[in-house]
Scaffold this motif. Sequence first.
Motif, PDB file in Angstrom:
ATOM      1  N   LEU A  15       0.016 -15.326   3.695  1.00  0.00           N
ATOM      2  CA  LEU A  15       0.526 -14.054   4.205  1.00  0.00           C
ATOM      3  C   LEU A  15       0.696 -14.188   5.703  1.00  0.00           C
ATOM      4  O   LEU A  15      -0.226 -14.607   6.409  1.00  0.00           O
ATOM      5  CB  LEU A  15      -0.498 -12.932   3.952  1.00  0.00           C
ATOM      6  CG  LEU A  15      -0.492 -12.273   2.576  1.00  0.00           C
ATOM      7  CD1 LEU A  15      -1.609 -11.239   2.524  1.00  0.00           C
ATOM      8  CD2 LEU A  15       0.864 -11.633   2.287  1.00  0.00           C
ATOM      9  N   GLU A  17       2.169 -12.225   9.248  1.00  0.00           N
ATOM     10  CA  GLU A  17       2.589 -10.942   9.794  1.00  0.00           C
ATOM     11  C   GLU A  17       3.198 -11.170  11.163  1.00  0.00           C
ATOM     12  O   GLU A  17       2.688 -11.977  11.948  1.00  0.00           O
ATOM     13  CB  GLU A  17       1.369 -10.026   9.883  1.00  0.00           C
ATOM     14  CG  GLU A  17       1.677  -8.587   9.640  1.00  0.00           C
ATOM     15  CD  GLU A  17       1.414  -7.758  10.880  1.00  0.00           C
ATOM     16  OE1 GLU A  17       1.933  -6.633  10.918  1.00  0.00           O
ATOM     17  OE2 GLU A  17       0.727  -8.243  11.802  1.00  0.00           O
ATOM     18  N   VAL A  23      -2.155 -14.333   8.438  1.00  0.00           N
ATOM     19  CA  VAL A  23      -3.223 -13.412   8.026  1.00  0.00           C
ATOM     20  C   VAL A  23      -4.190 -14.123   7.082  1.00  0.00           C
ATOM     21  O   VAL A  23      -5.407 -14.001   7.207  1.00  0.00           O
ATOM     22  CB  VAL A  23      -2.605 -12.179   7.309  1.00  0.00           C
ATOM     23  CG1 VAL A  23      -3.687 -11.284   6.739  1.00  0.00           C
ATOM     24  CG2 VAL A  23      -1.684 -11.420   8.261  1.00  0.00           C
ATOM     25  N   PHE A  61      -4.547 -11.702  -1.712  1.00  0.00           N
ATOM     26  CA  PHE A  61      -4.631 -10.293  -1.310  1.00  0.00           C
ATOM     27  C   PHE A  61      -6.081  -9.821  -1.284  1.00  0.00           C
ATOM     28  O   PHE A  61      -6.458  -9.022  -0.430  1.00  0.00           O
ATOM     29  CB  PHE A  61      -3.756  -9.425  -2.226  1.00  0.00           C
ATOM     30  CG  PHE A  61      -2.298  -9.556  -1.891  1.00  0.00           C
ATOM     31  CD1 PHE A  61      -1.778  -8.943  -0.745  1.00  0.00           C
ATOM     32  CD2 PHE A  61      -1.453 -10.321  -2.671  1.00  0.00           C
ATOM     33  CE1 PHE A  61      -0.436  -9.093  -0.406  1.00  0.00           C
ATOM     34  CE2 PHE A  61      -0.118 -10.473  -2.342  1.00  0.00           C
ATOM     35  CZ  PHE A  61       0.396  -9.851  -1.210  1.00  0.00           C
ATOM     36  N   SER A  64      -7.533 -10.353   2.070  1.00  0.00           N
ATOM     37  CA  SER A  64      -6.957  -9.716   3.257  1.00  0.00           C
ATOM     38  C   SER A  64      -7.000  -8.202   3.078  1.00  0.00           C
ATOM     39  O   SER A  64      -7.339  -7.700   2.017  1.00  0.00           O
ATOM     40  CB  SER A  64      -5.513 -10.167   3.452  1.00  0.00           C
ATOM     41  OG  SER A  64      -4.680  -9.454   2.570  1.00  0.00           O
ATOM     42  N   GLU A  65      -6.657  -7.480   4.147  1.00  0.00           N
ATOM     43  CA  GLU A  65      -6.666  -6.021   4.045  1.00  0.00           C
ATOM     44  C   GLU A  65      -5.328  -5.496   3.523  1.00  0.00           C
ATOM     45  O   GLU A  65      -5.109  -4.304   3.486  1.00  0.00           O
ATOM     46  CB  GLU A  65      -6.973  -5.421   5.415  1.00  0.00           C
ATOM     47  CG  GLU A  65      -5.912  -5.784   6.427  1.00  0.00           C
ATOM     48  CD  GLU A  65      -6.373  -5.637   7.876  1.00  0.00           C
ATOM     49  OE1 GLU A  65      -5.886  -4.717   8.525  1.00  0.00           O
ATOM     50  OE2 GLU A  65      -7.195  -6.458   8.317  1.00  0.00           O
ATOM     51  N   TYR A  66      -4.443  -6.416   3.139  1.00  0.00           N
ATOM     52  CA  TYR A  66      -3.112  -6.004   2.678  1.00  0.00           C
ATOM     53  C   TYR A  66      -3.042  -5.975   1.152  1.00  0.00           C
ATOM     54  O   TYR A  66      -3.858  -6.593   0.470  1.00  0.00           O
ATOM     55  CB  TYR A  66      -2.046  -6.977   3.202  1.00  0.00           C
ATOM     56  CG  TYR A  66      -1.885  -6.925   4.690  1.00  0.00           C
ATOM     57  CD1 TYR A  66      -1.046  -5.993   5.287  1.00  0.00           C
ATOM     58  CD2 TYR A  66      -2.596  -7.801   5.510  1.00  0.00           C
ATOM     59  CE1 TYR A  66      -0.901  -5.938   6.662  1.00  0.00           C
ATOM     60  CE2 TYR A  66      -2.454  -7.748   6.885  1.00  0.00           C
ATOM     61  CZ  TYR A  66      -1.609  -6.818   7.456  1.00  0.00           C
ATOM     62  OH  TYR A  66      -1.478  -6.779   8.816  1.00  0.00           O
ATOM     63  N   SER A  67      -2.029  -5.248   0.638  1.00  0.00           N
ATOM     64  CA  SER A  67      -1.784  -5.268  -0.803  1.00  0.00           C
ATOM     65  C   SER A  67      -0.327  -5.667  -1.026  1.00  0.00           C
ATOM     66  O   SER A  67       0.466  -5.740  -0.067  1.00  0.00           O
ATOM     67  CB  SER A  67      -2.058  -3.891  -1.407  1.00  0.00           C
ATOM     68  OG  SER A  67      -1.032  -3.011  -1.001  1.00  0.00           O
ATOM     69  N   ASP A  70       2.516  -3.946   0.705  1.00  0.00           N
ATOM     70  CA  ASP A  70       2.800  -4.161   2.136  1.00  0.00           C
ATOM     71  C   ASP A  70       3.807  -5.286   2.366  1.00  0.00           C
ATOM     72  O   ASP A  70       4.241  -5.507   3.500  1.00  0.00           O
ATOM     73  CB  ASP A  70       1.506  -4.525   2.882  1.00  0.00           C
ATOM     74  CG  ASP A  70       0.494  -3.392   2.830  1.00  0.00           C
ATOM     75  OD1 ASP A  70       0.902  -2.241   3.079  1.00  0.00           O
ATOM     76  OD2 ASP A  70      -0.692  -3.663   2.531  1.00  0.00           O
TER      77      ASP A  70
END
Length: 334
Positions: A15, A17, A23, A61, A64-67, A70
């Motif tokens: 991931l 960003e 990330v 996922f 990380s704090e993402y789903s 995102d």
Amino acid sequence: MLGIESSCDETAVALYERDAGLVAHLVYTQTEVHQEYGGVVPELASRDHVRKLTPMIGQLFDQSEYSLQDVAAVAYTAGPGLAGALMIGASVGRSLAWSLGVPAIPVHHMEGHLLAPLLDEPTPEFPFTALLVSGGHTMLVGVAGLGKYTLLGESVDDAVGEAFDKTAKLMGLGYPGGPALSRLAEEGDPQAFKLSRPMTNRPGLDFSFSGLKTQVANLIRDEANANRQADIAASFEQAVVDTLIIKCRRAVESTGYPRLVLAGGVSANQRLRKEMANWGKSKNIEVYYPSSDFCTDNAAMIALVGALRFDSGLSDSMSFSVRPRWPLTELSPP
Ligand code: KG4
Ligand code: ZN
């Protein structure tokens, strides 16, 4: 950007960003699957990618704090590589992108390697000369900007990584042999045996490495060298490093770019990194190489290229194909 890499024997997801940079990333190496065959078995590679890829996206996922919601786009390796293995990453990447209603971005694996040093600080600025040394490719490339690549030279036979792997196999060091051979070389004398520096005594930027492997085979056959495995390994490694430095010097002279980037799996080699850095210092050339995680196959570099191309306004249709053979020089700027 979700990145997917499945071109050979690594399943990898990442991931990336735009502001935060990388990330999270995960790499699973299929070494155990192929070890008993002494090399990559394409069908087994494809099957293992099928097993691993989807669960790894879930794990990514979880870390990380993402789903999934995102994700703005999905980048996947579309070539070059093994056709079946590429198809797994491409179909997972494209269907995921379709289900999320976001673009899918096909990425050239070698562009990933080429730009992998941009994942670390300090990042090299364009333009630069690049030495791409992996298991399948040995190339000198002039990099004027994103997608602006000129092929300066390449191997006419074995790639450097392939030469490391085949030589290691001859020495009984198993698969994949490159890292094992280079560990053994640390204990040897690099001047012990006089091996050639192929194609350096004539002009040009092409390489040839298959002859070195034969020279090593002759050394191994000589019983007098039975206890000199480390010396043989060190002499082979030194011959490769010297050859690469001679060609890089010529390439830098021809581009006139003040920066040199090493990339691809073999750029993890410590002797190559150290000696190239020393040479650069003596010539006022800035030398960059990726951190060791990003030298060998990974998805961080694929997500990075995806993000750079996405930001440059790339659009793509829903139909897709993969390109097992794909010259880097066919790319154009986004
Ligand atoms: O870039 P990569 O992971 O896969 C390809 O796209 O080919 O490169 C793998 C190659 C293998 O041939 C491996 O033996 C070589 O990189 N390699 C090394 C070292 N680490 C990996 N060769 C020499 N010294 C190393 N430390
Ligand atoms: Zn690679």
